[in-house]
Design a protein around this motif. Structure first.
Motif, PDB file in Angstrom:
ATOM      1  N   LYS A 390       0.823  -1.202   0.000  1.00 53.49           N
ATOM      2  CA  LYS A 390       0.000   0.000   0.000  1.00 53.49           C
ATOM      3  C   LYS A 390       0.865   1.263   0.000  1.00 53.49           C
ATOM      4  O   LYS A 390       0.520   2.269  -0.640  1.00 53.49           O
ATOM      5  CB  LYS A 390      -0.919   0.009   1.223  1.00 53.49           C
ATOM      6  N   LYS A 391       2.005   1.200   0.687  1.00 51.01           N
ATOM      7  CA  LYS A 391       2.911   2.351   0.702  1.00 51.01           C
ATOM      8  C   LYS A 391       3.443   2.639  -0.707  1.00 51.01           C
ATOM      9  O   LYS A 391       3.646   3.801  -1.088  1.00 51.01           O
ATOM     10  CB  LYS A 391       4.074   2.069   1.657  1.00 51.01           C
ATOM     11  N   THR A 392       3.626   1.587  -1.499  1.00 56.04           N
ATOM     12  CA  THR A 392       4.182   1.738  -2.843  1.00 56.04           C
ATOM     13  C   THR A 392       3.125   2.106  -3.874  1.00 56.04           C
ATOM     14  O   THR A 392       3.371   2.918  -4.779  1.00 56.04           O
ATOM     15  CB  THR A 392       4.879   0.425  -3.286  1.00 56.04           C
ATOM     16  N   THR A 393       1.905   1.533  -3.746  1.00 57.81           N
ATOM     17  CA  THR A 393       0.883   1.696  -4.791  1.00 57.81           C
ATOM     18  C   THR A 393      -0.336   2.505  -4.354  1.00 57.81           C
ATOM     19  O   THR A 393      -1.211   2.780  -5.178  1.00 57.81           O
ATOM     20  CB  THR A 393       0.390   0.315  -5.253  1.00 57.81           C
ATOM     21  N   ASP A 394      -0.396   2.865  -3.063  1.00 52.99           N
ATOM     22  CA  ASP A 394      -1.563   3.550  -2.495  1.00 52.99           C
ATOM     23  C   ASP A 394      -2.805   2.660  -2.486  1.00 52.99           C
ATOM     24  O   ASP A 394      -3.938   3.148  -2.365  1.00 52.99           O
ATOM     25  CB  ASP A 394      -1.888   4.848  -3.255  1.00 52.99           C
ATOM     26  N   MET A 395      -2.627   1.346  -2.631  1.00 56.69           N
ATOM     27  CA  MET A 395      -3.747   0.399  -2.574  1.00 56.69           C
ATOM     28  C   MET A 395      -3.299  -0.864  -1.843  1.00 56.69           C
ATOM     29  O   MET A 395      -2.118  -1.196  -1.838  1.00 56.69           O
ATOM     30  CB  MET A 395      -4.207  -0.026  -3.980  1.00 56.69           C
ATOM     31  N   THR A 396      -4.271  -1.551  -1.264  1.00 53.45           N
ATOM     32  CA  THR A 396      -3.964  -2.866  -0.718  1.00 53.45           C
ATOM     33  C   THR A 396      -3.823  -3.841  -1.880  1.00 53.45           C
ATOM     34  O   THR A 396      -4.328  -3.578  -2.984  1.00 53.45           O
ATOM     35  CB  THR A 396      -5.088  -3.361   0.205  1.00 53.45           C
ATOM     36  N   TRP A 400      -5.883  -3.548  -5.430  1.00 47.65           N
ATOM     37  CA  TRP A 400      -5.111  -3.387  -6.678  1.00 47.65           C
ATOM     38  C   TRP A 400      -5.500  -4.451  -7.692  1.00 47.65           C
ATOM     39  O   TRP A 400      -5.704  -4.165  -8.871  1.00 47.65           O
ATOM     40  CB  TRP A 400      -3.617  -3.456  -6.362  1.00 47.65           C
TER      41      TRP A 400
END
Length: 419
Positions: A390-396, A400
């Motif tokens: 989530k830190k990398t993509t702003d999604m779980t 995603w």
């Protein structure tokens, strides 16, 4: 003996009246240049022809009738007279009419330079064509039975043995009348093109590399065997070797090269047609170019290159700064500083980004549970994995995957119909 001579004279007259050359000679003789109606001597200017023909014909054994067909699809009948050193040679003849499309196919298969296609066409026009193979062979079988007696001789079919081999060798170095340096120019052009191809692949320039391959002349690849498919496959192996070294010089680690190269060799042996070989060569170039673009590291220090290779080899391993510094026998602080200087991000962030990139691929291409994907990416704690993702993509990971699935369905539904 007199009766045999009369039969032979009659047979020679019969053959010649049908336009089929028949010669009688004893070795050694001054010249055998016309044995093939001047094909090798006049058109290809092959040296030492009589010497090579003599060497082959000396091995003709008594009471054997030889039916020979060379790589030019010209056939001959050869035998030695009983209790004599005299040799009878009949031919060349063809059992196909080499004109138009069929002639072009043969010349392409033989890798004949376009500059002498007209001479080859004229040659085949003057070679006797026999529509019925049994007429030619049956006539000589009847003659052999009369000379040696029924079941007292052996009928041997051959491809001209060593003569066919040296013919294949010289075929790569044709000398064209009035153009004595053409063969040298062809060889130089081939090496020039290969060097340009190596350079293009080494820089990852896929478009340029494919242009170079497609721009090669039809006789660019020197065929060395009678089996065209085997020749094409051998060139694919050669190309694979050339490109493997090109990408290694570009800074791609051998572990990545070896994987692609070994798979290429396996795929080459599965090829069953010349067209498949052509497709493979294009794919081979594309894959090596992409390997360079993905893994080339010439701009990085050797230590950073080694770290990246360790990371890409096994993302499930312990890739902490402490573990890698111990593995490489370097100071952890020095490794951390050097890596960030080269890559622009910290070692930890690079490892995390690599693992999340693999996770995205697995989420999109498989139905694996998220906990299994986390383990395959080297993060067995699924909650920690989700937090990094989530830190990398702003999604779980689940969000995603669902979003990407919906987007793919949307794209498929709204795709323009094929016309």
């Amino acid at each position: 003996m007199r009766e045999t001579e009369n039969i032979l004279n009659f047979f020679q007259t019969l053959m010649q009246s049908n336009g089929i050359p028949l010669r009688r000679f004893v070795l050694p003789c001054d010249s055998l240049d016309e044995m093939d109606q001047g094909l090798r001597k006049t058109i290809f200017h092959i040296e030492n022809l009589t010497e090579k023909m003599t060497e082959y014909l000396r091995r003709i054994q008594p009471q054997k009738l030889y039916f020979l067909t060379d790589s030019f699809q010209c056939s001959y009948m050869v035998f030695r007279l009983p209790e004599s050193e005299e040799i009878i040679q009949c031919g060349p003849v063809t059992f196909e009419q080499f004109q138009g499309k069929r002639l072009r196919e043969l010349l392409t298969e033989l890798q004949i330079p376009p500059e002498i296609h007209s001479q080859m066409r004229d040659y085949y026009l003057h070679v006797c064509y026999i529509s019925d193979t049994s007429y030619f062979s049956g006539s000589f079988l009847a003659l052999a039975e009369w000379i040696w007696g029924k079941d007292n001789y052996e009928y041997v079919e051959s491809n001209f043995g060593e003569l066919n081999y040296w013919d294949d060798v010289y075929r790569n170095y044709f000398r064209i009348p009035d153009k004595p340096f053409l063969s040298i120019q062809m060889i130089e052009k081939r090496y020039e093109m290969e060097n340009a191809l190596i350079s293009a692949v080494g820089s990852g320039n896929e478009t340029r590399a494919l242009e170079l391959l497609s721009g090669a002349p039809p006789h660019f690849i020197p065929y060395r065997l009678n089996n065209v498919l085997r020749d094409e496959k051998d060139y694919c192996i050669t190309l694979n070797t050339l490109l493997r070294k090109a990408v290694e010089d570009a800074g791609v680690h051998p572990i990545h090269i070896d994987s692609l190269s070994n798979q290429n060799v396996k795929n080459i042996e599965k090829l069953t047609s010349v067209d498949q070989c052509h497709i493979f060569r294009n794919d081979c170039i594309k894959n090596y170019c992409r390997l360079v673009r993905r893994y080339t590291m010439n701009q990085y220090s050797l230590l950073t290159q080694r770290v990246i290779n360790y990371i890409s080899t096994d993302l499930t391993a312990d890739l902490s700064l402490k573990s890698l510094s111990e593995l490489l026998s370097v100071n952890a602080s020095y490794l951390s500083t050097l890596f960030k200087k080269d890559m622009g991000i910290s070692l930890t962030d690079y490892v995390n980004h690599s693992r999340i990139s693999l996770a995205q691929n697995l989420l999109l291409s498989t139905d694996l549970p998220i906990k299994d994907i986390a383990q395959r990416c080297g993060i067995p704690d699924v909650y920690y994995f989700s937090r990094i993702f989530k830190k990398t993509t702003d999604m779980t990971p689940k969000t995603w995957r669902d979003t990407q699935t919906i987007q793919r369905l949307h794209n498929a539904f709204h795709r323009e119909p094929d016309i």
